[in-house]
Scaffold this active site. Structure first.
Site, PDB file in Angstrom:
ATOM      1  N   GLU A  39      46.008 114.948  27.641  1.00  0.00           N
ATOM      2  CA  GLU A  39      45.248 115.689  28.650  1.00  0.00           C
ATOM      3  C   GLU A  39      46.111 115.828  29.887  1.00  0.00           C
ATOM      4  O   GLU A  39      46.501 114.820  30.490  1.00  0.00           O
ATOM      5  CB  GLU A  39      43.971 114.928  29.043  1.00  0.00           C
ATOM      6  CG  GLU A  39      43.203 115.637  30.165  1.00  0.00           C
ATOM      7  CD  GLU A  39      42.090 114.796  30.803  1.00  0.00           C
ATOM      8  OE1 GLU A  39      42.343 113.623  31.136  1.00  0.00           O
ATOM      9  OE2 GLU A  39      40.986 115.337  30.964  1.00  0.00           O
ATOM     10  N   TRP A  40      46.423 117.073  30.274  1.00  0.00           N
ATOM     11  CA  TRP A  40      47.105 117.245  31.544  1.00  0.00           C
ATOM     12  C   TRP A  40      46.061 117.460  32.630  1.00  0.00           C
ATOM     13  O   TRP A  40      45.339 118.471  32.612  1.00  0.00           O
ATOM     14  CB  TRP A  40      48.081 118.419  31.523  1.00  0.00           C
ATOM     15  CG  TRP A  40      48.762 118.565  32.866  1.00  0.00           C
ATOM     16  CD1 TRP A  40      49.086 117.557  33.724  1.00  0.00           C
ATOM     17  CD2 TRP A  40      49.153 119.776  33.503  1.00  0.00           C
ATOM     18  NE1 TRP A  40      49.661 118.058  34.855  1.00  0.00           N
ATOM     19  CE2 TRP A  40      49.726 119.423  34.752  1.00  0.00           C
ATOM     20  CE3 TRP A  40      49.099 121.121  33.141  1.00  0.00           C
ATOM     21  CZ2 TRP A  40      50.215 120.364  35.641  1.00  0.00           C
ATOM     22  CZ3 TRP A  40      49.603 122.063  34.025  1.00  0.00           C
ATOM     23  CH2 TRP A  40      50.159 121.685  35.263  1.00  0.00           C
ATOM     24  N   ARG A  41      45.961 116.472  33.548  1.00  0.00           N
ATOM     25  CA  ARG A  41      45.045 116.571  34.680  1.00  0.00           C
ATOM     26  C   ARG A  41      45.743 117.359  35.783  1.00  0.00           C
ATOM     27  O   ARG A  41      46.364 116.800  36.687  1.00  0.00           O
ATOM     28  CB  ARG A  41      44.658 115.159  35.139  1.00  0.00           C
ATOM     29  CG  ARG A  41      43.667 114.463  34.223  1.00  0.00           C
ATOM     30  CD  ARG A  41      42.266 115.025  34.391  1.00  0.00           C
ATOM     31  NE  ARG A  41      41.836 114.939  35.774  1.00  0.00           N
ATOM     32  CZ  ARG A  41      41.135 113.932  36.280  1.00  0.00           C
ATOM     33  NH1 ARG A  41      40.745 112.943  35.522  1.00  0.00           N
ATOM     34  NH2 ARG A  41      40.781 113.920  37.560  1.00  0.00           N
ATOM     35  N   ARG A  75      40.072 119.144  37.037  1.00  0.00           N
ATOM     36  CA  ARG A  75      38.796 118.509  37.398  1.00  0.00           C
ATOM     37  C   ARG A  75      38.378 118.852  38.822  1.00  0.00           C
ATOM     38  O   ARG A  75      39.193 118.753  39.751  1.00  0.00           O
ATOM     39  CB  ARG A  75      38.932 116.977  37.245  1.00  0.00           C
ATOM     40  CG  ARG A  75      37.708 116.178  37.572  1.00  0.00           C
ATOM     41  CD  ARG A  75      36.561 116.329  36.567  1.00  0.00           C
ATOM     42  NE  ARG A  75      36.935 115.893  35.241  1.00  0.00           N
ATOM     43  CZ  ARG A  75      36.926 116.704  34.163  1.00  0.00           C
ATOM     44  NH1 ARG A  75      36.530 117.955  34.246  1.00  0.00           N
ATOM     45  NH2 ARG A  75      37.295 116.253  32.991  1.00  0.00           N
ATOM     46  N   HIS A 137      30.371 114.324  34.646  1.00  0.00           N
ATOM     47  CA  HIS A 137      30.884 113.006  35.072  1.00  0.00           C
ATOM     48  C   HIS A 137      30.004 112.421  36.161  1.00  0.00           C
ATOM     49  O   HIS A 137      29.570 113.142  37.051  1.00  0.00           O
ATOM     50  CB  HIS A 137      32.310 113.136  35.626  1.00  0.00           C
ATOM     51  CG  HIS A 137      33.179 113.936  34.732  1.00  0.00           C
ATOM     52  ND1 HIS A 137      33.166 115.305  34.737  1.00  0.00           N
ATOM     53  CD2 HIS A 137      34.040 113.568  33.762  1.00  0.00           C
ATOM     54  CE1 HIS A 137      33.986 115.753  33.812  1.00  0.00           C
ATOM     55  NE2 HIS A 137      34.534 114.720  33.197  1.00  0.00           N
ATOM     56  N   LYS A 164      31.121 116.861  26.745  1.00  0.00           N
ATOM     57  CA  LYS A 164      31.712 115.565  27.088  1.00  0.00           C
ATOM     58  C   LYS A 164      30.972 114.941  28.264  1.00  0.00           C
ATOM     59  O   LYS A 164      30.691 115.638  29.247  1.00  0.00           O
ATOM     60  CB  LYS A 164      33.183 115.743  27.469  1.00  0.00           C
ATOM     61  CG  LYS A 164      33.901 114.400  27.541  1.00  0.00           C
ATOM     62  CD  LYS A 164      35.272 114.524  28.083  1.00  0.00           C
ATOM     63  CE  LYS A 164      35.157 114.618  29.574  1.00  0.00           C
ATOM     64  NZ  LYS A 164      36.413 114.973  30.211  1.00  0.00           N
ATOM     65  N   ARG A 204      34.340 103.126  24.527  1.00  0.00           N
ATOM     66  CA  ARG A 204      35.653 103.721  24.226  1.00  0.00           C
ATOM     67  C   ARG A 204      36.088 103.342  22.810  1.00  0.00           C
ATOM     68  O   ARG A 204      36.745 104.100  22.114  1.00  0.00           O
ATOM     69  CB  ARG A 204      36.686 103.265  25.262  1.00  0.00           C
ATOM     70  CG  ARG A 204      36.369 103.773  26.657  1.00  0.00           C
ATOM     71  CD  ARG A 204      37.427 103.354  27.664  1.00  0.00           C
ATOM     72  NE  ARG A 204      37.038 103.744  29.017  1.00  0.00           N
ATOM     73  CZ  ARG A 204      37.149 104.958  29.519  1.00  0.00           C
ATOM     74  NH1 ARG A 204      37.663 105.919  28.788  1.00  0.00           N
ATOM     75  NH2 ARG A 204      36.773 105.235  30.752  1.00  0.00           N
ATOM     76  N   SER A 223      43.608 107.194  34.144  1.00  0.00           N
ATOM     77  CA  SER A 223      42.930 108.293  34.847  1.00  0.00           C
ATOM     78  C   SER A 223      41.456 107.988  35.080  1.00  0.00           C
ATOM     79  O   SER A 223      40.741 108.832  35.620  1.00  0.00           O
ATOM     80  CB  SER A 223      43.088 109.609  34.079  1.00  0.00           C
ATOM     81  OG  SER A 223      42.341 109.604  32.889  1.00  0.00           O
ATOM     82  N   GLN A 227      39.796 102.306  31.149  1.00  0.00           N
ATOM     83  CA  GLN A 227      40.594 102.762  29.999  1.00  0.00           C
ATOM     84  C   GLN A 227      41.452 101.613  29.479  1.00  0.00           C
ATOM     85  O   GLN A 227      41.997 100.829  30.244  1.00  0.00           O
ATOM     86  CB  GLN A 227      41.516 103.924  30.415  1.00  0.00           C
ATOM     87  CG  GLN A 227      40.790 105.241  30.545  1.00  0.00           C
ATOM     88  CD  GLN A 227      41.678 106.343  31.100  1.00  0.00           C
ATOM     89  OE1 GLN A 227      42.733 106.077  31.691  1.00  0.00           O
ATOM     90  NE2 GLN A 227      41.237 107.572  30.939  1.00  0.00           N
TER      91      GLN A 227
HETATM   92  O1  LIG Z   1      36.656 113.069  31.644  1.00  0.00           O
HETATM   93  C1  LIG Z   1      37.570 112.380  31.234  1.00  0.00           C
HETATM   94  C2  LIG Z   1      37.314 111.062  30.675  1.00  0.00           C
HETATM   95  C3  LIG Z   1      37.865 110.037  31.614  1.00  0.00           C
HETATM   96  O2  LIG Z   1      37.129 110.084  32.818  1.00  0.00           O
HETATM   97  C4  LIG Z   1      37.661 108.619  31.026  1.00  0.00           C
HETATM   98  O3  LIG Z   1      36.717 107.967  31.450  1.00  0.00           O
HETATM   99  O4  LIG Z   1      38.462 108.205  30.183  1.00  0.00           O
HETATM  100  C5  LIG Z   1      39.335 110.315  31.839  1.00  0.00           C
HETATM  101  C6  LIG Z   1      39.585 111.697  32.386  1.00  0.00           C
HETATM  102  O5  LIG Z   1      40.973 111.932  32.510  1.00  0.00           O
HETATM  103  C7  LIG Z   1      38.971 112.732  31.478  1.00  0.00           C
HETATM  104  O6  LIG Z   1      39.077 114.011  32.049  1.00  0.00           O
END
Ligand SMILES: O=C1C[C@@](O)(C(=O)O)C[C@@H](O)[C@@H]1O
Length: 244
Positions: A39-41, A75, A137, A164, A204, A223, A227
């Site tokens: 994923e490129w943010r 985002r 989110h 998502k 996760r 990010s 994680q």
């Molecule tokens: O929306 C998501 C999921 C995320 O927020 C995570 O919780 O892993 C990480 C973000 O980079 C991604 O865009």
């Protein structure tokens, strides 16, 4: 193949560098870890207002990561994105340019954006075979199940390929909400779900058993809170896989 087996999730690794140099270093790191998707943010990129530079970064990601699908995310600050100068109009025209470039396999944008813009973007993603992720989110809390399902319905109505949601877990029960909503909405759309924060690690590692299609590992930098490294994530998924 056992047809009753739950499909394994794809692992996505984020790239959050602000310069082309940092992005390259993170891409090299990602290549060494071999995720399914990067994923490129782009909201972190210092030249995000320069379309040509954005497309050039995507091209370089393709070269460095020949085996990975590329997810482009810009985002919005309202949902945890890095602040930038882009107007709503500029953000959407960049999304359209990215679709047309052929250098992104997925794009992710928030379902709380203007619906006319989202419909236009949906059309463009279809034309160029780009997977369309509509996302939600909440960095403060895990909203009530009903609220998350209402959001999923919006993604269904806008014909997204994926819904998502990434929400903050503040109590253990929040992960039950994430699992329940994931299972419930999986009957109408492909979910991608996770809880952030310490309790969220369970989601996760295991949301895929309830239908989630993708899970995010930490890249060279993280990010989002909670994680795991890709090694930790793979080990957890492999262990759970023997149980379901
Ligand atoms: O929306 C998501 C999921 C995320 O927020 C995570 O919780 O892993 C990480 C973000 O980079 C991604 O865009």
């Amino acid at each position: 193949m056992d047809e009753n087996k739950v499909p394994m999730p794809l692992i996505c690794m984020p790239i959050v560098g602000t310069t082309q140099e940092e992005i390259n270093a993170e891409a090299v790191f990602a290549f060494s870890k071999d995720p399914d998707i990067v994923e490129w943010r782009a909201d972190y990129f210092q030249d995000v207002d320069d379309k040509d530079k954005v497309i050039a970064v995507l091209q370089s990601l393709r070269q460095t990561l020949p085996n990975q699908a590329v997810l482009f995310t810009l985002r919005n600050e309202t949902e945890g994105g890095n602040p930038n100068q882009l107007t709503e109009h500029a953000r959407f025209s960049l999304y359209l340019d990215v679709c047309r470039s052929g250098h992104a396999d997925y794009i992710d944008t928030e379902l709380n954006n203007d619906h006319d813009q989202l419909k236009k973007l949906r059309n463009e993603t279809q034309k160029h075979n780009v997977n369309f992720i509509l996302s939600f989110h909440d960095f403060e809390q895990t909203p009530a199940e009903e609220q998350l399902k209402i959001n999923a319905d919006v993604a269904v109505r806008l014909e997204a390929d994926y819904f998502k949601f990434a929400v903050m877990s503040t109590v253990k029960n929040d992960i039950l909400t994430v699992f329940r909503v994931t299972e419930d909405v999986s009957h109408s759309i492909q979910p991608i779900s996770m809880a952030m924060g310490v309790y969220g690690k369970m989601t996760r590692a295991a949301s895929w058993t309830f239908g989630s299609k993708v899970t995010f590992a930490q890249g060279r930098k993280s990010s989002a809170p909670g994680q795991m490294t890709i090694e930790e994530l793979r080990t957890s998924i492999d262990n759970i896989r023997t149980l379901v």
